[in-house]
Motif scaffolding. Structure first.
Motif, short mmCIF file in Angstrom:
data_model
loop_
_atom_site.label_atom_id
_atom_site.label_comp_id
_atom_site.label_asym_id
_atom_site.label_seq_id
_atom_site.Cartn_x
_atom_site.Cartn_y
_atom_site.Cartn_z
N VAL A 243 17.35 -36.38 17.85
CA VAL A 243 18.02 -36.92 16.66
C VAL A 243 17.78 -35.96 15.50
CG1 VAL A 243 18.11 -38.83 15.00
CG2 VAL A 243 17.76 -39.30 17.44
N VAL A 244 18.85 -35.60 14.82
CA VAL A 244 18.74 -34.67 13.70
C VAL A 244 18.49 -35.43 12.40
CG1 VAL A 244 19.91 -32.87 12.38
CG2 VAL A 244 20.24 -33.02 14.86
N GLY A 245 17.45 -35.02 11.69
CA GLY A 245 17.16 -35.59 10.38
C GLY A 245 16.37 -36.89 10.46
N GLN A 246 16.15 -37.47 9.29
CA GLN A 246 15.40 -38.72 9.21
C GLN A 246 16.13 -39.71 8.31
OE1 GLN A 246 11.53 -38.09 7.25
NE2 GLN A 246 12.14 -35.97 6.92
N GLY A 247 17.46 -39.74 8.45
CA GLY A 247 18.26 -40.71 7.74
C GLY A 247 18.15 -42.08 8.39
N ALA A 248 18.73 -43.09 7.74
CA ALA A 248 18.56 -44.46 8.18
C ALA A 248 19.15 -44.71 9.58
CB ALA A 248 19.19 -45.41 7.17
N ILE A 249 20.39 -44.28 9.81
CA ILE A 249 21.02 -44.54 11.12
C ILE A 249 20.34 -43.75 12.22
CG2 ILE A 249 23.13 -44.23 12.46
CD1 ILE A 249 23.19 -46.70 10.68
N GLY A 250 19.97 -42.52 11.94
CA GLY A 250 19.28 -41.72 12.95
C GLY A 250 17.94 -42.32 13.35
N LEU A 251 17.17 -42.76 12.35
CA LEU A 251 15.88 -43.38 12.67
C LEU A 251 16.04 -44.73 13.34
CD1 LEU A 251 13.64 -42.46 9.60
CD2 LEU A 251 13.54 -41.54 11.93
N GLY B 177 23.77 -51.74 9.87
CA GLY B 177 23.13 -51.51 8.58
C GLY B 177 21.68 -51.14 8.76
N ALA B 178 21.24 -50.10 8.06
CA ALA B 178 19.84 -49.68 8.13
C ALA B 178 19.42 -49.16 6.76
CB ALA B 178 19.63 -48.62 9.20
N LEU B 179 18.15 -49.35 6.44
CA LEU B 179 17.63 -48.92 5.15
C LEU B 179 16.30 -48.20 5.35
CD1 LEU B 179 17.98 -49.03 2.02
CD2 LEU B 179 16.63 -51.15 2.07
N ARG B 180 16.23 -46.98 4.85
CA ARG B 180 15.00 -46.19 4.93
C ARG B 180 14.22 -46.36 3.62
NH1 ARG B 180 12.74 -41.09 6.63
NH2 ARG B 180 10.55 -41.41 6.16
N GLN B 181 12.99 -46.78 3.74
CA GLN B 181 12.11 -46.92 2.58
C GLN B 181 10.78 -46.26 2.88
OE1 GLN B 181 12.43 -51.28 2.40
NE2 GLN B 181 13.43 -51.09 0.40
N THR B 182 10.55 -45.11 2.30
CA THR B 182 9.33 -44.34 2.50
C THR B 182 9.04 -44.18 4.00
OG1 THR B 182 8.58 -45.38 0.45
CG2 THR B 182 7.00 -43.97 1.57
N GLU B 183 7.97 -44.80 4.49
CA GLU B 183 7.60 -44.66 5.90
C GLU B 183 8.04 -45.87 6.71
OE1 GLU B 183 6.50 -41.78 6.95
OE2 GLU B 183 6.63 -41.17 4.86
N GLN B 184 9.14 -46.47 6.30
CA GLN B 184 9.62 -47.69 6.97
C GLN B 184 11.13 -47.60 7.17
OE1 GLN B 184 8.06 -51.69 5.73
NE2 GLN B 184 10.11 -51.93 4.90
N THR C 165 29.57 -59.34 5.36
CA THR C 165 28.68 -60.44 5.74
C THR C 165 27.53 -59.95 6.61
OG1 THR C 165 30.49 -62.04 5.62
CG2 THR C 165 28.55 -62.68 6.89
N ALA C 166 27.84 -59.12 7.61
CA ALA C 166 26.82 -58.67 8.57
C ALA C 166 25.80 -57.75 7.91
CB ALA C 166 27.49 -57.96 9.74
N THR C 167 26.22 -57.03 6.87
CA THR C 167 25.31 -56.07 6.21
C THR C 167 25.02 -56.50 4.77
OG1 THR C 167 27.15 -54.65 5.47
CG2 THR C 167 26.18 -54.18 7.63
#
Length: 296
Positions: free
Chosen positions: A12-20, A126-133, A244-246
């Motif tokens: 997986v390239v990068g550390q974006g929300a969908i990739g992680l 839907g995904a959300l990256r917050q620091t180490e989470q 609604t889902a996100t």
């Protein structure tokens, strides 16, 4: 063929929300996965799943050669990333590109060598990256489009893997129709949440419905001029379903705009405005968002 049954080792390239999100779900399913970052290093993140369970995920840095690549980066970064990664790919590597907006499919095909399969994936997860989470904030679905003949040798393995990571997954040969469908969803949600600085769920309010309807109607009219059947009623219903889902998610454009980063506006609203101009079609709702948000 045996290769169609073989599980693939994913990078997986990068550390974006969908990739992680994909990487964490692969790790949960015991599918081998590593991360390719600008500075090679291992990475640990806490994964919060939709069912509120938590898991610590640890990823090693990717190394050459790469057999299966998931490239969920911003549209403006795809060309540079593929050029940099191509020397590290095997001759029969499978490459899955995913970003918001309308991709240049012909350009993507040119980046794959003769035996390398290249795919495009759209997703409403839907995904959300917050620091180490990394938080899975909304159940979605994904569509996967094979872009060349070299995808056929590993079609089953790629489908199984992407279904694990971002399912439920549908494979479609009619990629143009699927891309226009996703474009309408992106055009309705992403720029408006950036302008309003709100979560996706805020768009469900009655006061935003006329603007959402006009945005989607313009995209449907434009699709028709591009010889793509995109019925307004069904498309607008999908927009509402994604909102609604996100509901608890911030769109990627809202996050980028809020933090002063480059956005994917040019391949979403910019594409709509430019294509409409070609057809001399007025798209005032999308034009207004384009003017409000375009990068300086």
């Amino acid at each position: 063929m045996a290769t169609t049954q073989q599980a693939l080792n994913w990078t997986v390239v990068g550390q974006g929300a969908i990739g992680l999100l994909a990487a964490c779900r692969w790790q949960q399913a015991d599918t081998p996965v590593r991360l390719w970052l600008r500075q090679p290093k291992s990475l640990s993140v806490r994964f919060l799943a939709l069912d509120h369970t938590e898991q610590q995920c640890h990823f090693q840095a990717a190394v050459s050669p790469i057999h299966a690549l998931f490239l969920p980066v911003k549209a403006y970064a795809v060309t540079e990333a593929l050029a940099q990664l191509q020397p590290h790919l095997t001759d029969n590597a499978q490459i899955v590109v995913s970003h918001n907006g309308m991709p240049d499919l012909a350009a993507l095909r040119q980046f794959a060598r003769a035996k390398q399969g290249i795919w495009f994936l759209t997703t409403s997860h839907g995904a959300l990256r917050q620091t180490e989470q990394i938080h899975h904030t909304g159940q979605g679905k994904s569509m996967l489009s094979p872009l060349n003949e070299a995808t056929s040798a590993h079609r089953k393995a790629v489908f199984m893997a992407l279904n694990q990571a971002l399912g439920p997954l549908t494979v479609t040969e009619n990629s143009i129709a699927a891309l226009w469908q996703k474009l309408a969803i992106n055009a309705a949600i992403n720029p408006l949440t950036a302008v309003l600085n709100c979560k996706n769920g805020a768009l469900a309010a009655a006061e935003h419905q006329p603007q959402l309807q006009q945005i989607v109607s313009e995209v449907c009219q434009l699709a028709s001029l591009e010889q793509v059947d995109l019925p307004f009623t069904a498309t607008f219903a999908q927009v509402q379903q994604v909102i609604t889902a996100t509901a608890n998610n911030y769109s990627s454009m809202q996050q980028d705009y809020y933090h002063g980063r480059p956005t994917e506006l040019s391949v979403i609203t910019g594409f709509i405005v430019a294509t409409a101009a070609k057809h001399q079609l007025a798209v005032p709702a999308n034009q207004a968002l384009w003017q409000a948000l375009q990068d300086t």
